[in-house]
Structure formats: C-alpha cells, structure tokens
Write a protein that holds these residues in place. Structure first.
Motif, short mmCIF file in Angstrom:
data_model
loop_
_atom_site.label_atom_id
_atom_site.label_comp_id
_atom_site.label_asym_id
_atom_site.label_seq_id
_atom_site.Cartn_x
_atom_site.Cartn_y
_atom_site.Cartn_z
N LYS A 1 0.84 -1.21 0.00
CA LYS A 1 0.00 0.00 0.00
C LYS A 1 0.87 1.26 0.00
CE LYS A 1 -4.19 -1.15 2.41
NZ LYS A 1 -4.50 -1.46 3.78
N ALA A 2 1.90 1.25 0.83
CA ALA A 2 2.79 2.41 0.93
C ALA A 2 3.50 2.65 -0.41
CB ALA A 2 3.82 2.19 2.04
N LEU A 3 3.95 1.59 -1.05
CA LEU A 3 4.65 1.74 -2.34
C LEU A 3 3.70 2.29 -3.40
CD1 LEU A 3 6.73 -1.60 -2.42
CD2 LEU A 3 7.53 0.69 -1.79
N VAL A 4 2.48 1.81 -3.41
CA VAL A 4 1.48 2.31 -4.36
C VAL A 4 1.24 3.80 -4.12
CG1 VAL A 4 -0.97 2.20 -5.01
CG2 VAL A 4 0.35 0.10 -4.78
N ARG A 5 1.07 4.17 -2.84
CA ARG A 5 0.85 5.58 -2.49
C ARG A 5 2.00 6.45 -2.98
NH1 ARG A 5 -1.70 4.40 2.35
NH2 ARG A 5 0.29 4.24 3.40
N ILE A 6 3.21 6.00 -2.78
CA ILE A 6 4.38 6.79 -3.19
C ILE A 6 4.42 6.91 -4.71
CG2 ILE A 6 6.92 6.76 -3.31
CD1 ILE A 6 6.80 5.60 -0.38
N LYS A 7 4.14 5.81 -5.40
CA LYS A 7 4.14 5.86 -6.86
C LYS A 7 3.08 6.83 -7.38
CE LYS A 7 4.42 3.12 -11.05
NZ LYS A 7 4.65 1.81 -11.65
N LYS A 8 1.89 6.81 -6.76
CA LYS A 8 0.80 7.71 -7.19
C LYS A 8 1.11 9.17 -6.88
CE LYS A 8 -3.26 4.74 -7.14
NZ LYS A 8 -4.38 4.25 -6.31
N SER A 9 1.94 9.41 -5.86
CA SER A 9 2.24 10.79 -5.48
C SER A 9 3.24 11.45 -6.43
CB SER A 9 2.80 10.83 -4.06
OG SER A 9 4.13 10.32 -4.05
N LEU A 10 3.89 10.64 -7.26
CA LEU A 10 4.88 11.18 -8.21
C LEU A 10 4.23 11.43 -9.57
CD1 LEU A 10 7.69 8.69 -7.21
CD2 LEU A 10 7.89 11.17 -7.02
N PRO A 11 4.83 12.31 -10.38
CA PRO A 11 4.27 12.54 -11.72
C PRO A 11 4.29 11.24 -12.54
CG PRO A 11 6.28 13.84 -11.36
CD PRO A 11 5.99 13.13 -10.09
N LYS A 12 3.35 11.14 -13.49
CA LYS A 12 3.23 9.92 -14.31
C LYS A 12 4.55 9.46 -14.94
CE LYS A 12 -1.47 8.87 -15.59
NZ LYS A 12 -1.63 8.15 -14.32
N ASP A 13 5.33 10.42 -15.40
CA ASP A 13 6.57 10.05 -16.11
C ASP A 13 7.80 10.01 -15.20
OD1 ASP A 13 6.70 12.73 -15.59
OD2 ASP A 13 7.19 13.33 -17.64
N HIS A 14 7.61 9.80 -13.91
CA HIS A 14 8.74 9.78 -12.98
C HIS A 14 9.66 8.58 -13.26
CE1 HIS A 14 6.06 6.97 -10.80
NE2 HIS A 14 7.19 6.45 -10.34
N THR A 15 10.89 8.71 -12.83
CA THR A 15 11.87 7.63 -13.04
C THR A 15 11.91 6.72 -11.81
OG1 THR A 15 13.67 8.86 -12.02
CG2 THR A 15 13.35 9.19 -14.39
N PHE A 16 12.51 5.56 -11.99
CA PHE A 16 12.70 4.63 -10.87
C PHE A 16 13.53 5.29 -9.78
CE2 PHE A 16 15.72 1.51 -9.00
CZ PHE A 16 14.82 0.93 -8.12
N GLU A 17 14.55 6.04 -10.18
CA GLU A 17 15.41 6.72 -9.19
C GLU A 17 14.60 7.68 -8.32
OE1 GLU A 17 18.43 6.06 -8.15
OE2 GLU A 17 18.57 4.47 -9.64
#
Length: 144
Positions: free
Chosen positions: A92-108
């Motif tokens: 859940k935490a990882l999903v939240r963090i991914k959603k909080s970043l812009p769509k085109d964010h990098t893995f880094e």
C-alpha cells in the motif's frame, strides 16, 4: 572481565544498545546491537534478543539474535522466514508513493521518495534483499 557469557552484569552502554536494538530505520545498527548484547548473558539482554529473534523485520538480524541465544544455552527455535510483506502495509505504501509522483517519474525518483518517506520500509528490504535490492525494487515499482 569475562565476555563469554559467564558474567551476569549489564554492559555500561546497555540503554544505548537497547535504543539501537529498537531502531526500525537501521537494520545494521540493530544487527550490531545484537552482536554486542550477545556478549552479556543477563535476563534483560536475553529478553531483548528473544524479542528481536521473533519479531525483527530483517531475517539476518533475527538469525543473529538466535545464534547469540543459542550460545547462552537458551532453548530457542529460529522462526521461519516470513513470506509476503516484511512490514505490514508495504505494498500500500509503495502504491501511495508511486501515485504521489508525476506519471513520467523515473525509478530513481521513486527510490529516493521511498527512502525519504518510509525509511523503515526502505531499510528493512535493503537489509533483507542485500545485493538484489535494486532489482527487486525496480521490478516491484514496474509492477505496481
């Protein structure tokens, strides 16, 4: 002073070691605390080692505590390695963090934000996965 477990004293830095043993955001510090606590056979050090052995998020740390308890002659069983999330709610935490970043964010960018926002999760998985951590995180990130 005898360090082979024959003394029943507490180390002078016991309170400090106890804090280190509880530091959720740093598995290396917990591991070192286990190593040091394991040189002092005392009911209080044994209690801490037993708790770490049964509940630490990083298996390497659990195993170190188990080894020290065995050396003290304690009747202990090494718990099985956990399956699934090391820390409850990781996915859940990882999903939240991914959603909080812009769509085109990098893995880094994702990795950096995880490290900032959930040091406990980052550190525990890094300790558990070792050299495979980046690959695991990147695969997980891609799959979210």
């Amino acid at each position: 002073m005898n360090h082979n477990g024959a003394n029943n004293e507490l180390p002078s830095n016991y309170e400090e070691l106890k804090k280190s043993a509880n530091r959720t955001s740093n598995w290396r510090e917990r591991f070192d605390a286990v190593e040091e606590l394991g040189q002092w056979k005392h009911s209080q050090t044994i209690d801490i080692l037993k708790r770490i052995m049964t509940s630490d998020a990083v298996y390497k740390v659990q195993k170190a505590a188990y080894t020290k308890l065995k050396e003290f002659g304690e009747e202990v069983q090494l718990p099985a390695q956990k399956k699934g999330d090391l820390i409850k709610g990781t996915t859940k935490a990882l999903v939240r963090i991914k959603k909080s970043l812009p769509k085109d964010h990098t893995f880094e960018q994702f990795k950096e934000k995880l490290q900032k926002m959930r040091t406990d999760v980052y550190d525990s998985y890094e300790g558990e996965k070792g050299a495979e951590f980046d690959q695991w995180l990147e695969n997980t990130w891609a799959a979210l």
